[in-house]
Design a protein around this motif. Sequence first.
Motif, PDB file in Angstrom:
ATOM      1  N   TRP A   1     -19.582 -39.905 -35.761  1.00  0.00           N
ATOM      2  CA  TRP A   1     -20.974 -39.502 -35.917  1.00  0.00           C
ATOM      3  C   TRP A   1     -21.927 -40.498 -35.268  1.00  0.00           C
ATOM      4  O   TRP A   1     -21.695 -41.707 -35.288  1.00  0.00           O
ATOM      5  N   GLY A   2     -22.993 -39.964 -34.707  1.00  0.00           N
ATOM      6  CA  GLY A   2     -24.057 -40.814 -34.224  1.00  0.00           C
ATOM      7  C   GLY A   2     -24.934 -41.278 -35.371  1.00  0.00           C
ATOM      8  O   GLY A   2     -24.628 -41.080 -36.553  1.00  0.00           O
ATOM      9  N   GLN A   3     -26.057 -41.899 -35.025  1.00  0.00           N
ATOM     10  CA  GLN A   3     -26.963 -42.413 -36.047  1.00  0.00           C
ATOM     11  C   GLN A   3     -27.861 -41.336 -36.636  1.00  0.00           C
ATOM     12  O   GLN A   3     -28.480 -41.553 -37.680  1.00  0.00           O
ATOM     13  N   GLY A   4     -27.946 -40.191 -35.980  1.00  0.00           N
ATOM     14  CA  GLY A   4     -28.830 -39.140 -36.429  1.00  0.00           C
ATOM     15  C   GLY A   4     -30.274 -39.434 -36.060  1.00  0.00           C
ATOM     16  O   GLY A   4     -30.616 -40.529 -35.608  1.00  0.00           O
ATOM     17  N   THR A   5     -31.118 -38.437 -36.261  1.00  0.00           N
ATOM     18  CA  THR A   5     -32.540 -38.608 -36.016  1.00  0.00           C
ATOM     19  C   THR A   5     -33.311 -38.017 -37.194  1.00  0.00           C
ATOM     20  O   THR A   5     -33.011 -36.918 -37.663  1.00  0.00           O
ATOM     21  N   GLN A   6     -34.275 -38.766 -37.693  1.00  0.00           N
ATOM     22  CA  GLN A   6     -35.016 -38.387 -38.889  1.00  0.00           C
ATOM     23  C   GLN A   6     -36.095 -37.375 -38.559  1.00  0.00           C
ATOM     24  O   GLN A   6     -36.906 -37.583 -37.652  1.00  0.00           O
ATOM     25  N   VAL A   7     -36.103 -36.288 -39.308  1.00  0.00           N
ATOM     26  CA  VAL A   7     -37.161 -35.287 -39.240  1.00  0.00           C
ATOM     27  C   VAL A   7     -37.858 -35.255 -40.591  1.00  0.00           C
ATOM     28  O   VAL A   7     -37.218 -35.028 -41.615  1.00  0.00           O
ATOM     29  N   THR A   8     -39.153 -35.484 -40.583  1.00  0.00           N
ATOM     30  CA  THR A   8     -39.943 -35.451 -41.807  1.00  0.00           C
ATOM     31  C   THR A   8     -41.057 -34.430 -41.643  1.00  0.00           C
ATOM     32  O   THR A   8     -41.877 -34.543 -40.727  1.00  0.00           O
TER      33      THR A   8
ATOM     34  N   SER B   1     -41.852 -23.555 -36.784  1.00  0.00           N
ATOM     35  CA  SER B   1     -42.293 -23.174 -38.131  1.00  0.00           C
ATOM     36  C   SER B   1     -41.661 -24.058 -39.194  1.00  0.00           C
ATOM     37  O   SER B   1     -41.131 -23.584 -40.202  1.00  0.00           O
ATOM     38  N   LEU B   2     -41.732 -25.349 -38.976  1.00  0.00           N
ATOM     39  CA  LEU B   2     -41.044 -26.287 -39.853  1.00  0.00           C
ATOM     40  C   LEU B   2     -41.630 -26.284 -41.257  1.00  0.00           C
ATOM     41  O   LEU B   2     -42.840 -26.117 -41.447  1.00  0.00           O
ATOM     42  N   LYS B   3     -40.746 -26.469 -42.220  1.00  0.00           N
ATOM     43  CA  LYS B   3     -41.087 -26.488 -43.631  1.00  0.00           C
ATOM     44  C   LYS B   3     -40.699 -27.835 -44.231  1.00  0.00           C
ATOM     45  O   LYS B   3     -39.809 -28.513 -43.714  1.00  0.00           O
ATOM     46  N   PRO B   4     -41.331 -28.228 -45.333  1.00  0.00           N
ATOM     47  CA  PRO B   4     -40.936 -29.484 -45.979  1.00  0.00           C
ATOM     48  C   PRO B   4     -39.449 -29.541 -46.321  1.00  0.00           C
ATOM     49  O   PRO B   4     -38.858 -30.631 -46.261  1.00  0.00           O
ATOM     50  N   GLU B   5     -38.840 -28.416 -46.641  1.00  0.00           N
ATOM     51  CA  GLU B   5     -37.416 -28.389 -46.960  1.00  0.00           C
ATOM     52  C   GLU B   5     -36.529 -28.692 -45.764  1.00  0.00           C
ATOM     53  O   GLU B   5     -35.323 -28.904 -45.923  1.00  0.00           O
ATOM     54  N   ASP B   6     -37.089 -28.711 -44.560  1.00  0.00           N
ATOM     55  CA  ASP B   6     -36.336 -29.091 -43.373  1.00  0.00           C
ATOM     56  C   ASP B   6     -36.214 -30.603 -43.221  1.00  0.00           C
ATOM     57  O   ASP B   6     -35.506 -31.076 -42.321  1.00  0.00           O
ATOM     58  N   THR B   7     -36.906 -31.357 -44.058  1.00  0.00           N
ATOM     59  CA  THR B   7     -36.848 -32.808 -43.986  1.00  0.00           C
ATOM     60  C   THR B   7     -35.422 -33.291 -44.211  1.00  0.00           C
ATOM     61  O   THR B   7     -34.802 -32.983 -45.230  1.00  0.00           O
TER      62      THR B   7
ATOM     63  N   GLU C   1     -28.443 -38.867 -30.985  1.00  0.00           N
ATOM     64  CA  GLU C   1     -29.476 -37.909 -31.332  1.00  0.00           C
ATOM     65  C   GLU C   1     -30.855 -38.546 -31.158  1.00  0.00           C
ATOM     66  O   GLU C   1     -31.030 -39.741 -31.409  1.00  0.00           O
ATOM     67  N   SER C   2     -31.817 -37.732 -30.771  1.00  0.00           N
ATOM     68  CA  SER C   2     -33.180 -38.214 -30.603  1.00  0.00           C
ATOM     69  C   SER C   2     -34.146 -37.045 -30.756  1.00  0.00           C
ATOM     70  O   SER C   2     -33.743 -35.887 -30.803  1.00  0.00           O
ATOM     71  N   GLY C   3     -35.428 -37.361 -30.831  1.00  0.00           N
ATOM     72  CA  GLY C   3     -36.464 -36.348 -30.862  1.00  0.00           C
ATOM     73  C   GLY C   3     -37.092 -36.103 -32.213  1.00  0.00           C
ATOM     74  O   GLY C   3     -38.052 -35.323 -32.312  1.00  0.00           O
ATOM     75  N   GLY C   4     -36.584 -36.738 -33.256  1.00  0.00           N
ATOM     76  CA  GLY C   4     -37.155 -36.550 -34.570  1.00  0.00           C
ATOM     77  C   GLY C   4     -38.498 -37.236 -34.707  1.00  0.00           C
ATOM     78  O   GLY C   4     -38.965 -37.952 -33.817  1.00  0.00           O
ATOM     79  N   GLY C   5     -39.124 -37.006 -35.847  1.00  0.00           N
ATOM     80  CA  GLY C   5     -40.414 -37.607 -36.116  1.00  0.00           C
ATOM     81  C   GLY C   5     -41.086 -36.953 -37.297  1.00  0.00           C
ATOM     82  O   GLY C   5     -40.481 -36.173 -38.028  1.00  0.00           O
ATOM     83  N   LEU C   6     -42.349 -37.284 -37.474  1.00  0.00           N
ATOM     84  CA  LEU C   6     -43.168 -36.738 -38.547  1.00  0.00           C
ATOM     85  C   LEU C   6     -43.989 -35.576 -38.010  1.00  0.00           C
ATOM     86  O   LEU C   6     -44.676 -35.710 -36.986  1.00  0.00           O
ATOM     87  N   VAL C   7     -43.921 -34.445 -38.695  1.00  0.00           N
ATOM     88  CA  VAL C   7     -44.640 -33.261 -38.272  1.00  0.00           C
ATOM     89  C   VAL C   7     -45.175 -32.538 -39.503  1.00  0.00           C
ATOM     90  O   VAL C   7     -44.568 -32.594 -40.575  1.00  0.00           O
ATOM     91  N   GLN C   8     -46.308 -31.871 -39.346  1.00  0.00           N
ATOM     92  CA  GLN C   8     -46.883 -31.108 -40.443  1.00  0.00           C
ATOM     93  C   GLN C   8     -46.184 -29.765 -40.597  1.00  0.00           C
ATOM     94  O   GLN C   8     -45.594 -29.246 -39.643  1.00  0.00           O
ATOM     95  N   PRO C   9     -46.222 -29.183 -41.796  1.00  0.00           N
ATOM     96  CA  PRO C   9     -45.646 -27.847 -41.966  1.00  0.00           C
ATOM     97  C   PRO C   9     -46.209 -26.865 -40.944  1.00  0.00           C
ATOM     98  O   PRO C   9     -47.409 -26.871 -40.656  1.00  0.00           O
ATOM     99  N   GLY C  10     -45.319 -26.037 -40.398  1.00  0.00           N
ATOM    100  CA  GLY C  10     -45.697 -25.108 -39.356  1.00  0.00           C
ATOM    101  C   GLY C  10     -45.567 -25.654 -37.956  1.00  0.00           C
ATOM    102  O   GLY C  10     -45.664 -24.886 -36.985  1.00  0.00           O
TER     103      GLY C  10
END
Length: 113
Positions: A103-110, A83-89, A6-15
């Motif tokens: 399972w893979g290592q996963g990707t972090q979405v914050t 339309s990401l929300k904090p609860e999607d973290t 998995e890849s593509g995660g990261g830090l993003v602001q709400p919305g």
Amino acid sequence: QVQLVESGGGLVQPGGSLRLSCSASGSIKSLNNMGWYRQAPGNQRLLVATLIGGSTNYADSVKGRFTISRDNLKNTIYLQMNSLKPEDTAVYYCNTLPYSVSWGQGTQVTVSS
């Protein structure tokens, strides 16, 4: 063995938006039946999106905001997240359905302001 990365995660602001990728290799026969999961700290790993043949389904919490798709040529599954929300973290994982493989290592979405 099937390998999932998995890849593509990261830090993003709400919305904001992110597109996650899940690359599959090894003995997997097809990407016909796949799912995306997420796991927040202290919670169980939950199935949030499925792609079964040509049909998609979503958990109520993400319906209308997330889209699962595949690219068979690239052996890759995607999760477009809008339309990401904090609860999607969470840490996001992909896997085969109805039976999971390793399972893979996963990707972090914050999602945070």
